[in-house]
Design an enzyme around this catalytic site. Structure first.
Site, PDB file in Angstrom:
ATOM      1  N   TYR A 248      32.389 114.285  38.738  1.00  0.00           N
ATOM      2  CA  TYR A 248      33.818 114.598  38.757  1.00  0.00           C
ATOM      3  C   TYR A 248      34.065 115.960  38.100  1.00  0.00           C
ATOM      4  CZ  TYR A 248      38.542 114.843  36.785  1.00  0.00           C
ATOM      5  OH  TYR A 248      39.785 115.280  36.399  1.00  0.00           O
TER       6      TYR A 248
ATOM      7  N   ASP B 181      26.675 101.374  28.629  1.00  0.00           N
ATOM      8  CA  ASP B 181      27.344 102.673  28.551  1.00  0.00           C
ATOM      9  C   ASP B 181      27.447 103.320  29.931  1.00  0.00           C
ATOM     10  OD1 ASP B 181      28.651 104.705  27.305  1.00  0.00           O
ATOM     11  OD2 ASP B 181      26.976 105.300  26.007  1.00  0.00           O
TER      12      ASP B 181
ATOM     13  N   THR C 135      40.887 120.262  34.194  1.00  0.00           N
ATOM     14  CA  THR C 135      40.642 119.281  33.135  1.00  0.00           C
ATOM     15  C   THR C 135      39.757 119.875  32.038  1.00  0.00           C
ATOM     16  OG1 THR C 135      39.467 117.219  32.664  1.00  0.00           O
ATOM     17  CG2 THR C 135      38.753 118.406  34.613  1.00  0.00           C
ATOM     18  N   ASP C 136      39.907 119.352  30.832  1.00  0.00           N
ATOM     19  CA  ASP C 136      39.030 119.792  29.731  1.00  0.00           C
ATOM     20  C   ASP C 136      37.574 119.402  29.983  1.00  0.00           C
ATOM     21  OD1 ASP C 136      39.280 117.040  29.338  1.00  0.00           O
ATOM     22  OD2 ASP C 136      39.571 117.175  27.169  1.00  0.00           O
ATOM     23  N   GLU C 137      37.353 118.435  30.894  1.00  0.00           N
ATOM     24  CA  GLU C 137      35.977 117.964  31.135  1.00  0.00           C
ATOM     25  C   GLU C 137      35.079 119.041  31.736  1.00  0.00           C
ATOM     26  OE1 GLU C 137      35.363 114.127  32.870  1.00  0.00           O
ATOM     27  OE2 GLU C 137      37.113 113.291  31.867  1.00  0.00           O
TER      28      GLU C 137
ATOM     29  N   VAL D 277      34.332  97.694  26.683  1.00  0.00           N
ATOM     30  CA  VAL D 277      34.188  98.982  25.982  1.00  0.00           C
ATOM     31  C   VAL D 277      32.760  99.478  26.192  1.00  0.00           C
ATOM     32  CG1 VAL D 277      34.203 100.088  23.710  1.00  0.00           C
ATOM     33  CG2 VAL D 277      35.960  98.392  24.295  1.00  0.00           C
TER      34      VAL D 277
ATOM     35  N   LYS E 157      35.547 119.585  39.613  1.00  0.00           N
ATOM     36  CA  LYS E 157      36.734 120.281  39.101  1.00  0.00           C
ATOM     37  C   LYS E 157      36.355 121.701  38.643  1.00  0.00           C
ATOM     38  CE  LYS E 157      40.397 118.765  38.585  1.00  0.00           C
ATOM     39  NZ  LYS E 157      41.595 118.678  39.466  1.00  0.00           N
TER      40      LYS E 157
ATOM     41  N   LEU F 224      47.962 109.574  49.936  1.00  0.00           N
ATOM     42  CA  LEU F 224      48.058 108.143  49.603  1.00  0.00           C
ATOM     43  C   LEU F 224      46.697 107.459  49.699  1.00  0.00           C
ATOM     44  CD1 LEU F 224      51.504 107.178  51.230  1.00  0.00           C
ATOM     45  CD2 LEU F 224      51.014 107.812  48.851  1.00  0.00           C
TER      46      LEU F 224
HETATM   47  P1  NAD Z   1      45.437 110.049  40.274  1.00  0.00           P
HETATM   48  O1  NAD Z   1      44.100 109.584  40.739  1.00  0.00           O
HETATM   49  O2  NAD Z   1      46.370 109.107  39.625  1.00  0.00           O
HETATM   50  O3  NAD Z   1      46.239 110.687  41.504  1.00  0.00           O
HETATM   51  C1  NAD Z   1      45.637 111.532  42.449  1.00  0.00           C
HETATM   52  C2  NAD Z   1      46.631 111.694  43.604  1.00  0.00           C
HETATM   53  O4  NAD Z   1      46.051 112.607  44.549  1.00  0.00           O
HETATM   54  C3  NAD Z   1      46.908 110.387  44.354  1.00  0.00           C
HETATM   55  O5  NAD Z   1      48.294 110.262  44.607  1.00  0.00           O
HETATM   56  C4  NAD Z   1      46.139 110.549  45.663  1.00  0.00           C
HETATM   57  O6  NAD Z   1      46.702 109.850  46.748  1.00  0.00           O
HETATM   58  C5  NAD Z   1      46.193 112.056  45.845  1.00  0.00           C
HETATM   59  N1  NAD Z   1      45.102 112.561  46.690  1.00  0.00           N
HETATM   60  C6  NAD Z   1      43.769 112.290  46.541  1.00  0.00           C
HETATM   61  N2  NAD Z   1      43.083 112.899  47.524  1.00  0.00           N
HETATM   62  C7  NAD Z   1      43.984 113.604  48.265  1.00  0.00           C
HETATM   63  C8  NAD Z   1      43.867 114.449  49.391  1.00  0.00           C
HETATM   64  N3  NAD Z   1      42.690 114.694  49.981  1.00  0.00           N
HETATM   65  N4  NAD Z   1      44.986 115.029  49.880  1.00  0.00           N
HETATM   66  C9  NAD Z   1      46.210 114.778  49.314  1.00  0.00           C
HETATM   67  N5  NAD Z   1      46.360 113.953  48.255  1.00  0.00           N
HETATM   68  C10 NAD Z   1      45.263 113.384  47.735  1.00  0.00           C
HETATM   69  O7  NAD Z   1      45.136 111.315  39.355  1.00  0.00           O
HETATM   70  P2  NAD Z   1      45.875 111.806  38.026  1.00  0.00           P
HETATM   71  O8  NAD Z   1      45.296 111.130  36.874  1.00  0.00           O
HETATM   72  O9  NAD Z   1      47.320 111.804  38.261  1.00  0.00           O
HETATM   73  O10 NAD Z   1      45.354 113.318  37.989  1.00  0.00           O
HETATM   74  C11 NAD Z   1      46.045 114.346  38.674  1.00  0.00           C
HETATM   75  C12 NAD Z   1      45.309 115.654  38.478  1.00  0.00           C
HETATM   76  O11 NAD Z   1      45.229 115.959  37.096  1.00  0.00           O
HETATM   77  C13 NAD Z   1      43.881 115.658  39.000  1.00  0.00           C
HETATM   78  O12 NAD Z   1      43.646 116.913  39.587  1.00  0.00           O
HETATM   79  C14 NAD Z   1      43.037 115.459  37.755  1.00  0.00           C
HETATM   80  O13 NAD Z   1      41.781 116.070  37.918  1.00  0.00           O
HETATM   81  C15 NAD Z   1      43.874 116.187  36.736  1.00  0.00           C
HETATM   82  N6  NAD Z   1      43.742 115.728  35.338  1.00  0.00           N
HETATM   83  C16 NAD Z   1      43.863 114.389  35.048  1.00  0.00           C
HETATM   84  C17 NAD Z   1      43.821 113.988  33.721  1.00  0.00           C
HETATM   85  C18 NAD Z   1      43.982 112.527  33.326  1.00  0.00           C
HETATM   86  O14 NAD Z   1      43.829 112.201  32.154  1.00  0.00           O
HETATM   87  N7  NAD Z   1      44.296 111.626  34.227  1.00  0.00           N
HETATM   88  C19 NAD Z   1      43.631 114.937  32.702  1.00  0.00           C
HETATM   89  C20 NAD Z   1      43.499 116.282  33.055  1.00  0.00           C
HETATM   90  C21 NAD Z   1      43.573 116.669  34.368  1.00  0.00           C
HETATM   91  O1  DAU Z   2      39.727 114.566  29.758  1.00  0.00           O
HETATM   92  C1  DAU Z   2      40.483 114.569  30.939  1.00  0.00           C
HETATM   93  C2  DAU Z   2      39.957 113.521  31.889  1.00  0.00           C
HETATM   94  O2  DAU Z   2      40.277 112.260  31.316  1.00  0.00           O
HETATM   95  C3  DAU Z   2      40.542 113.641  33.287  1.00  0.00           C
HETATM   96  O3  DAU Z   2      40.136 114.866  33.853  1.00  0.00           O
HETATM   97  C4  DAU Z   2      40.084 112.481  34.167  1.00  0.00           C
HETATM   98  O4  DAU Z   2      40.729 112.551  35.428  1.00  0.00           O
HETATM   99  C5  DAU Z   2      40.455 111.191  33.481  1.00  0.00           C
HETATM  100  O5  DAU Z   2      39.972 110.100  34.236  1.00  0.00           O
HETATM  101  C6  DAU Z   2      39.885 111.145  32.060  1.00  0.00           C
HETATM  102  O6  DAU Z   2      38.450 111.011  32.067  1.00  0.00           O
HETATM  103  P1  DAU Z   2      37.688 109.998  31.060  1.00  0.00           P
HETATM  104  O7  DAU Z   2      36.388 109.676  31.649  1.00  0.00           O
HETATM  105  O8  DAU Z   2      37.730 110.504  29.675  1.00  0.00           O
HETATM  106  O9  DAU Z   2      38.738 108.750  31.160  1.00  0.00           O
HETATM  107  P2  DAU Z   2      38.508 107.183  31.278  1.00  0.00           P
HETATM  108  O10 DAU Z   2      39.868 106.567  31.128  1.00  0.00           O
HETATM  109  O11 DAU Z   2      37.705 106.801  32.456  1.00  0.00           O
HETATM  110  O12 DAU Z   2      37.666 106.849  29.979  1.00  0.00           O
HETATM  111  C7  DAU Z   2      38.137 107.193  28.682  1.00  0.00           C
HETATM  112  C8  DAU Z   2      37.073 106.760  27.678  1.00  0.00           C
HETATM  113  O13 DAU Z   2      37.004 105.318  27.668  1.00  0.00           O
HETATM  114  C9  DAU Z   2      35.680 107.232  28.030  1.00  0.00           C
HETATM  115  O14 DAU Z   2      34.982 107.538  26.839  1.00  0.00           O
HETATM  116  C10 DAU Z   2      35.041 106.036  28.711  1.00  0.00           C
HETATM  117  C11 DAU Z   2      35.695 104.862  28.007  1.00  0.00           C
HETATM  118  N1  DAU Z   2      35.865 103.644  28.833  1.00  0.00           N
HETATM  119  C12 DAU Z   2      36.480 103.765  30.040  1.00  0.00           C
HETATM  120  C13 DAU Z   2      36.658 102.663  30.852  1.00  0.00           C
HETATM  121  C14 DAU Z   2      37.303 102.782  32.219  1.00  0.00           C
HETATM  122  C15 DAU Z   2      35.449 102.423  28.363  1.00  0.00           C
HETATM  123  O15 DAU Z   2      34.917 102.292  27.241  1.00  0.00           O
HETATM  124  N2  DAU Z   2      35.617 101.318  29.164  1.00  0.00           N
HETATM  125  C16 DAU Z   2      36.183 101.388  30.396  1.00  0.00           C
HETATM  126  O16 DAU Z   2      36.277 100.341  31.086  1.00  0.00           O
END
Ligand code: NAD
Ligand code: DAU
Length: 340
Positions: free
Chosen positions: A151, A273, A124-126, A207, A155, A36
């Site tokens: 980040y 940016d 993640t694809d990143e 943006v 990963k 949490l």
């Molecule tokens: P999120 O930030 O919404 O949730 C992360 C969760 O992990 C939270 O509930 C947090 O409390 C918990 N957490 C963080 N540190 C912790 C710790 N030390 N011990 C236990 N719990 C902990 O993240 P999300 O967007 O749901 O992403 C989940 C997973 O999917 C991550 O591993 C992320 O790298 C991966 N991922 C996310 C995306 C995306 O687009 N959001 C895409 C690809 C992969």
């Molecule tokens: O590709 C998977 C990843 O996607 C996950 O592993 C990450 O956990 C998740 O956060 C996400 O990463 P991005 O950096 O791509 O997501 P974000 O939503 O932060 O940004 C998406 C795009 O939008 C990116 O090109 C940055 C841009 N952006 C983001 C924010 C927050 C803006 O232009 N303005 C903003 O305020």
């Protein structure tokens, strides 16, 4: 009954996964282990008072907490727990190394010690870095690992430890790498929920750069389903790239949100940016499609509408976050105030 151990299940994707697995598998019970942090939210689990769901507050970096919560012979660990926001990793990377790398290793050690049958790492694809603006270039499972943000580096490092556990100790591992998720309950620091919540409040939509960076968007339930299939059908030691073949420029995404909400494009504000901003992500999903029989079920148009509807209907959820520590984060990061 099979017991699975889900970390990070109070976050955005983890909570969608928990919901889906409980709905679709009567023979599965879940231990949902989450620290949490700012991103974890027990409200994301409302409605899940199913007897098959047990929430445990704990930190994946603390061995004693993990070992105390993880039963012997658990069927699988699904590791969602992470620090997940790129901008926060640019501001300060240490927490990312701690949770994403050390935390993963603690879980791998626990998997060995407790005879866990399968370990699923949510990556993640990143980790693949950035693609050129060329329609013929995609990330596949064999693309090089060349992360650009702190980040993504954390990963990628975690993936290497997962691989090492498979090669050295024979831990049965699966790694999934998905693109950008969107859907209900995503913390508003991320692009889509940030733009929805700002637009609902008639606030500027920040943006980055020229707005032409490309992300490959997937509805969160489609991702959750792919992870479950990878666990059920995936081959030990393999990685699976997950994507819905849905590339969009950020500016297009933001304009679509404004159009669905009936708000003017004049709310868009181009800002500085992101440092090291990856230009394009795009996933070749052939392996999950052919090997796992997965395909995305939600179109971009319907997924975006469902997502916007959820935020409209759950403005209290948004307000509680916008009235908390997020307000300071926002001001510090964007140099602008947000309303409640
Ligand atoms: P999120 O930030 O919404 O949730 C992360 C969760 O992990 C939270 O509930 C947090 O409390 C918990 N957490 C963080 N540190 C912790 C710790 N030390 N011990 C236990 N719990 C902990 O993240 P999300 O967007 O749901 O992403 C989940 C997973 O999917 C991550 O591993 C992320 O790298 C991966 N991922 C996310 C995306 C995306 O687009 N959001 C895409 C690809 C992969
Ligand atoms: O590709 C998977 C990843 O996607 C996950 O592993 C990450 O956990 C998740 O956060 C996400 O990463 P991005 O950096 O791509 O997501 P974000 O939503 O932060 O940004 C998406 C795009 O939008 C990116 O090109 C940055 C841009 N952006 C983001 C924010 C927050 C803006 O232009 N303005 C903003 O305020």
């Amino acid at each position: 009954m099979k017991t699975i151990f889900v970390t990070g299940g109070a976050g955005f994707i983890g909570s969608a996964f928990v919901r889906l697995v409980l709905e679709e598998n009567a023979d599965v019970e879940i231990i949902n282990f989450d620290a949490l942090t700012y991103a974890g939210n027990l409200e994301n689990l409302i409605g899940l008072d199913d007897a098959r769901h047990k929430f445990v507050k704990g930190d994946i970096c603390v061995k004693e907490e993990v070992f105390a919560a993880l039963p012997e012979n658990t069927e699988a660990i699904f590791n969602f727990a992470a620090e997940s926001h790129v901008d926060r990793s640019i501001a300060s990377a240490s927490e990312f190394v701690l949770t994403n790398v050390l935390g993963t290793q603690v879980l791998l050690d626990a998997a060995r010690a407790k005879n866990v049958r399968r370990f699923v790492q949510i990556s993640t694809d990143e980790v693949h870095g950035s693609l050129p603006e060329d329609d013929n270039a995609f990330f596949s499972e064999t693309s090089p690992i060349q992360p650009n943000s702190p980040y993504a580096a954390s990963k990628a490092a975690a993936e290497h430890f997962v691989r090492a556990a498979f090669e050295t100790f024979g831990v049965d591992t699966i790694t999934t790498r998905c693109g950008n998720n969107y859907g209900p309950r995503q913390f508003p620091e991320k692009l889509i929920p940030l733009m929805i919540s700002n637009a609902m409040n008639d606030e500027p939509l920040p943006v980055y750069g020229d707005g032409r960076n490309v992300r490959d968007w997937i509805f969160v339930e489609d991702h959750a389903r792919a992870i479950w299939l990878a666990y059920e059908k995936g081959r030990a030691g393999e990685s699976y790239n997950i994507g819905a073949r849905n590339e969009r420029q950020n500016i297009e995404v933001v304009k679509s949100i404004l159009d669905v909400l009936g708000k003017p494009h004049s709310l868009i504000k181009f800002v500085s940016d992101r440092l090291g901003h990856d230009r394009r992500y795009a996933i070749d999903a052939a392996k999950v499609e052919t090997e796992l029989g997965w395909e995305a079920q939600t179109t971009w148009e319907s997924g975006l509408r469902k997502t916007i509807e959820w935020y409209r209907a759950n403005q209290d959820w948004v307000s509680r976050i916008r009235n908390g520590a997020y307000r300071d984060y926002y001001k510090n990061h964007y140099g602008m105030e947000i309303g409640a």
